[in-house]
Design a protein around this motif. Sequence first.
Motif, PDB file in Angstrom:
ATOM      1  N   CYS A 114       0.843  -1.197   0.000  1.00  0.00           N
ATOM      2  CA  CYS A 114       0.000   0.000   0.000  1.00  0.00           C
ATOM      3  C   CYS A 114       0.879   1.248   0.000  1.00  0.00           C
ATOM      4  O   CYS A 114       1.775   1.371   0.829  1.00  0.00           O
ATOM      5  N   CYS A 117       0.345   3.264   3.669  1.00  0.00           N
ATOM      6  CA  CYS A 117       0.756   2.738   4.976  1.00  0.00           C
ATOM      7  C   CYS A 117       1.836   1.676   4.872  1.00  0.00           C
ATOM      8  O   CYS A 117       2.487   1.379   5.877  1.00  0.00           O
ATOM      9  N   CYS A 137      -7.375   0.227   0.481  1.00  0.00           N
ATOM     10  CA  CYS A 137      -6.468  -0.509   1.371  1.00  0.00           C
ATOM     11  C   CYS A 137      -7.254  -0.990   2.584  1.00  0.00           C
ATOM     12  O   CYS A 137      -7.907  -0.192   3.248  1.00  0.00           O
ATOM     13  N   CYS A 194      -5.567   0.929   5.975  1.00  0.00           N
ATOM     14  CA  CYS A 194      -5.612   2.373   6.248  1.00  0.00           C
ATOM     15  C   CYS A 194      -6.746   3.077   5.506  1.00  0.00           C
ATOM     16  O   CYS A 194      -7.002   4.253   5.746  1.00  0.00           O
TER      17      CYS A 194
END
Lengths: 60, 214
Positions: A29, A32, A52, A55
């Motif tokens: 991701c 994050c 995601c 996050c």
Amino acid sequence: MAVKTIVFPRCTSCNRPITPDMKAVHFTCPNCAKVTIWRCRICRELARLYTCPACGFEGP
Amino acid sequence: MEAKDYLSPDVELQELLVKSGVHLGAKIKVAHMERFIYRMRPDGVYLFEAKKILERLNIAARFMALFEPQKILVVSTHVYGIRAVQRFCEVTGCIPVAGKIPAGILTNRTLKYYVEPEVVLVSDPRYDLQAVVEASIARKPVIAMCSTDNVCDDIDLIIPMNNRGRTSLPFAFWYLARRYLIERGEATPELLSSLTIEQFTAQPVPGEEYQQII
Ligand SMILES: [Zn+2]
Ligand SMILES: [Zn+2]
């Protein structure tokens, strides 16, 4: 004979299993860097959104 | 969800961004880019939000910082992007492709210039289509700078910005270089202060005149 199972990764957008012959892409991701995001060929071609699971970052 | 606190961009940087014209889009909009568009100017030009551009640039820099610089391919075939890419790669150590993209750079292992990057950054998915297609075959993620009229297929991270301006491309690469060095932990105050946008700007060659597109 023991039964062997193979677990394929699933596309983050459409949740379809990704087989090795597909032109899929995986990357961590961008926001994050905790989760690996998989995108299948169709979702990439149609520029479908992915979210995601850790996050909540929405891409592409 | 909101990004982390240290991402909140300061006002000076936003002013510089607006001065460089990074927030300007085109007069055409496509559905892929609709969610980044802030509003339409009375003369028909679509605008991006400065805060969102900086947020995306930060995310892109953080994503690139996960990889070694030798594993990042930076591509620009645009007139104003060539100098910016060269300078960006001098500073960070990434692999530059400025100007023509050699065919098979990501797919043909027998070539001398074959590279195997982990991530590809392109300045315009339409001009740099060759790189996007080859990255798709090689199954590498693609980061792209997109204007309001760019179709975003095969792109994994969009940076919404003006990717055709004389000042906007140097600004974006300057900012990305800074953020990349900071995220990698290689930045020193002297190094950061020595980086200026002028170094990233294309200098006109005598006898040759560049045309302003936007
Ligand atoms: Zn999918
Ligand atoms: Zn995330």
